[in-house]
Design a protein around this motif. Structure first.
Motif, PDB file in Angstrom:
ATOM      1  N   VAL A   1     -58.335  18.717 -15.177  1.00 34.80           N
ATOM      2  CA  VAL A   1     -57.742  19.966 -14.253  1.00 34.80           C
ATOM      3  C   VAL A   1     -56.235  19.994 -15.065  1.00 34.80           C
ATOM      4  O   VAL A   1     -55.438  19.149 -14.809  1.00 34.80           O
ATOM      5  N   SER A   2     -55.861  21.201 -15.523  1.00 35.78           N
ATOM      6  CA  SER A   2     -54.726  21.201 -16.266  1.00 35.78           C
ATOM      7  C   SER A   2     -54.006  22.300 -15.641  1.00 35.78           C
ATOM      8  O   SER A   2     -54.438  23.253 -15.214  1.00 35.78           O
ATOM      9  N   ALA A   3     -52.709  21.939 -15.475  1.00 36.25           N
ATOM     10  CA  ALA A   3     -51.784  22.800 -14.747  1.00 36.25           C
ATOM     11  C   ALA A   3     -50.046  22.623 -15.548  1.00 36.25           C
ATOM     12  O   ALA A   3     -49.954  21.570 -15.945  1.00 36.25           O
ATOM     13  N   PRO A   4     -49.328  23.684 -15.689  1.00 42.16           N
ATOM     14  CA  PRO A   4     -48.348  23.561 -16.242  1.00 42.16           C
ATOM     15  C   PRO A   4     -47.556  22.456 -15.521  1.00 42.16           C
ATOM     16  O   PRO A   4     -47.355  22.582 -14.227  1.00 42.16           O
ATOM     17  N   VAL A   5     -46.502  21.627 -16.100  1.00 41.31           N
ATOM     18  CA  VAL A   5     -45.842  20.714 -15.630  1.00 41.31           C
ATOM     19  C   VAL A   5     -44.806  21.244 -14.465  1.00 41.31           C
ATOM     20  O   VAL A   5     -44.795  20.690 -13.190  1.00 41.31           O
ATOM     21  N   ALA A   6     -44.103  22.408 -14.812  1.00 38.42           N
ATOM     22  CA  ALA A   6     -43.425  23.048 -13.851  1.00 38.42           C
ATOM     23  C   ALA A   6     -44.247  23.437 -12.399  1.00 38.42           C
ATOM     24  O   ALA A   6     -43.719  23.133 -11.238  1.00 38.42           O
ATOM     25  N   LEU A   7     -45.137  24.002 -12.800  1.00 34.88           N
ATOM     26  CA  LEU A   7     -46.036  24.138 -11.396  1.00 34.88           C
ATOM     27  C   LEU A   7     -46.393  23.038 -10.712  1.00 34.88           C
ATOM     28  O   LEU A   7     -46.669  22.864  -9.228  1.00 34.88           O
ATOM     29  N   ARG A   8     -46.991  21.865 -11.438  1.00 31.53           N
ATOM     30  CA  ARG A   8     -47.319  20.627 -10.801  1.00 31.53           C
ATOM     31  C   ARG A   8     -46.087  19.994  -9.955  1.00 31.53           C
ATOM     32  O   ARG A   8     -46.294  19.623  -8.908  1.00 31.53           O
ATOM     33  N   GLN A   9     -44.977  20.126 -10.468  1.00 32.27           N
ATOM     34  CA  GLN A   9     -43.854  19.582  -9.846  1.00 32.27           C
ATOM     35  C   GLN A   9     -43.656  20.417  -8.474  1.00 32.27           C
ATOM     36  O   GLN A   9     -43.433  19.755  -7.414  1.00 32.27           O
ATOM     37  N   LYS A  10     -43.580  21.787  -8.690  1.00 32.01           N
ATOM     38  CA  LYS A  10     -43.541  22.525  -7.548  1.00 32.01           C
ATOM     39  C   LYS A  10     -44.628  22.338  -6.369  1.00 32.01           C
ATOM     40  O   LYS A  10     -44.256  22.035  -5.306  1.00 32.01           O
ATOM     41  N   ARG A  11     -45.748  21.951  -6.990  1.00 24.33           N
ATOM     42  CA  ARG A  11     -46.770  21.909  -5.803  1.00 24.33           C
ATOM     43  C   ARG A  11     -46.772  20.284  -5.198  1.00 24.33           C
ATOM     44  O   ARG A  11     -46.993  20.492  -3.742  1.00 24.33           O
ATOM     45  N   THR A  12     -46.490  19.446  -6.032  1.00 18.50           N
ATOM     46  CA  THR A  12     -46.103  18.077  -5.332  1.00 18.50           C
ATOM     47  C   THR A  12     -44.854  18.101  -4.495  1.00 18.50           C
ATOM     48  O   THR A  12     -45.090  17.483  -3.431  1.00 18.50           O
ATOM     49  N   LEU A  13     -43.803  18.806  -4.750  1.00 19.36           N
ATOM     50  CA  LEU A  13     -42.876  18.662  -3.753  1.00 19.36           C
ATOM     51  C   LEU A  13     -43.246  19.440  -2.554  1.00 19.36           C
ATOM     52  O   LEU A  13     -42.842  18.930  -1.348  1.00 19.36           O
ATOM     53  N   ALA A  14     -43.985  20.601  -2.616  1.00 19.12           N
ATOM     54  CA  ALA A  14     -44.341  21.120  -1.488  1.00 19.12           C
ATOM     55  C   ALA A  14     -45.406  20.089  -0.520  1.00 19.12           C
ATOM     56  O   ALA A  14     -45.400  20.373   0.710  1.00 19.12           O
ATOM     57  N   ARG A  15     -46.284  19.495  -1.369  1.00 21.93           N
ATOM     58  CA  ARG A  15     -47.018  18.612  -0.583  1.00 21.93           C
ATOM     59  C   ARG A  15     -46.486  17.307  -0.114  1.00 21.93           C
ATOM     60  O   ARG A  15     -47.106  16.835   0.903  1.00 21.93           O
ATOM     61  N   ASP A  16     -45.613  16.757  -0.777  1.00 18.59           N
ATOM     62  CA  ASP A  16     -45.033  15.498  -0.457  1.00 18.59           C
ATOM     63  C   ASP A  16     -43.715  15.662  -0.314  1.00 18.59           C
ATOM     64  O   ASP A  16     -42.758  15.382  -1.047  1.00 18.59           O
ATOM     65  N   PRO A  17     -43.136  16.240   0.975  1.00 19.26           N
ATOM     66  CA  PRO A  17     -41.800  16.374   1.098  1.00 19.26           C
ATOM     67  C   PRO A  17     -40.838  15.342   1.009  1.00 19.26           C
ATOM     68  O   PRO A  17     -39.571  15.175   0.868  1.00 19.26           O
ATOM     69  N   HIS A  18     -41.537  13.990   1.445  1.00 18.31           N
ATOM     70  CA  HIS A  18     -40.604  12.736   1.161  1.00 18.31           C
ATOM     71  C   HIS A  18     -40.410  12.375  -0.327  1.00 18.31           C
ATOM     72  O   HIS A  18     -39.356  11.641  -0.475  1.00 18.31           O
ATOM     73  N   ARG A  19     -40.968  13.054  -1.210  1.00 15.05           N
ATOM     74  CA  ARG A  19     -40.533  12.734  -2.682  1.00 15.05           C
ATOM     75  C   ARG A  19     -39.536  13.652  -3.097  1.00 15.05           C
ATOM     76  O   ARG A  19     -39.368  14.946  -2.877  1.00 15.05           O
TER      77      ARG A  19
END
Length: 203
Positions: free
Chosen positions: A130-148
């Protein structure tokens, strides 16, 4: 039975893709969740973890202290290798038991974040990334894991295989880049996998 590995970097959205396949009645083996379950439920593995990483590995309630363990192994290759040597063989056994329980399915998906970094890819017939651009992956992960923090996520991304390498080693790719719809891609792959499964069962 055809075994398809599914992987993707952090924030690529592979869990969502797995849920789409589950809606099509495809059994999905979630390696991370099963590893946690095995670490809790396998007495032999518990003993191994405690003797290797000390009594703090489990809290007073007997639950695995993941932050403690993560902090022990994240920056230490030797400790990480010890952890993997304990956990991987038990997860592999668990996967074989799970396969027997789902033997009637034409194909299954095995979800693993570290498909190529570990030996998980050797246990499957094909790999879907499952592929997604790095910037989008960072944005999603920040939204999903606010403690990171963004730095935490960067560190994880750098530890994972580079996207180009992951794509080069995969037989199938699904783009979860917010430009292409996921579901039509899942349905198309589902048809492809059913076709491959019926071919392999005739041989």
């Amino acid at each position: 039975m055809l075994k398809i590995g599914i992987t993707g970097g952090i924030g690529s959205g592979k869990s969502i893709v797995c849920r789409c396949f589950q809606l099509l009645d495809v059994p999905v083996y979630d390696s991370d969740a099963r590893a946690k379950w095995v670490m809790h439920g396998d007495p032999e593995l518990r003993e191994g973890l405690i003797s290797t990483f000390g009594p703090n590995t489990f809290d007073a309630q007997g639950n695995l202290d993941r932050p403690y363990l993560a902090q022990r192994v994240f920056h230490n290759q030797e400790e990480l290798a010890k952890l993997n040597a304990l956990v991987h063989p038990q997860v592999r056994k668990d996967f074989h038991r799970w396969l027997e329980a789902h033997a009637q399915a034409p194909y299954i998906l095995k979800e693993a974040a570290l498909m190529f970094e570990s030996t998980a890819y050797t246990q499957v017939d094909h790999v879907l990334t499952v592929s997604a651009p790095v910037a989008l992956r960072q944005k999603r992960t920040l939204a999903r894991d606010p403690h990171r923090t963004a730095q935490d996520i960067d560190a994880i991304i750098h530890k994972q295989l580079p996207e180009e390498e992951r794509l080069r080693r995969s037989q199938f790719v699904l783009y979860n880049d917010d430009r292409q719809l996921v579901l039509p891609q899942v349905i198309q792959l589902h048809q492809t996998f059913l076709g491959l499964a019926s071919n392999s069962s005739h041989h």
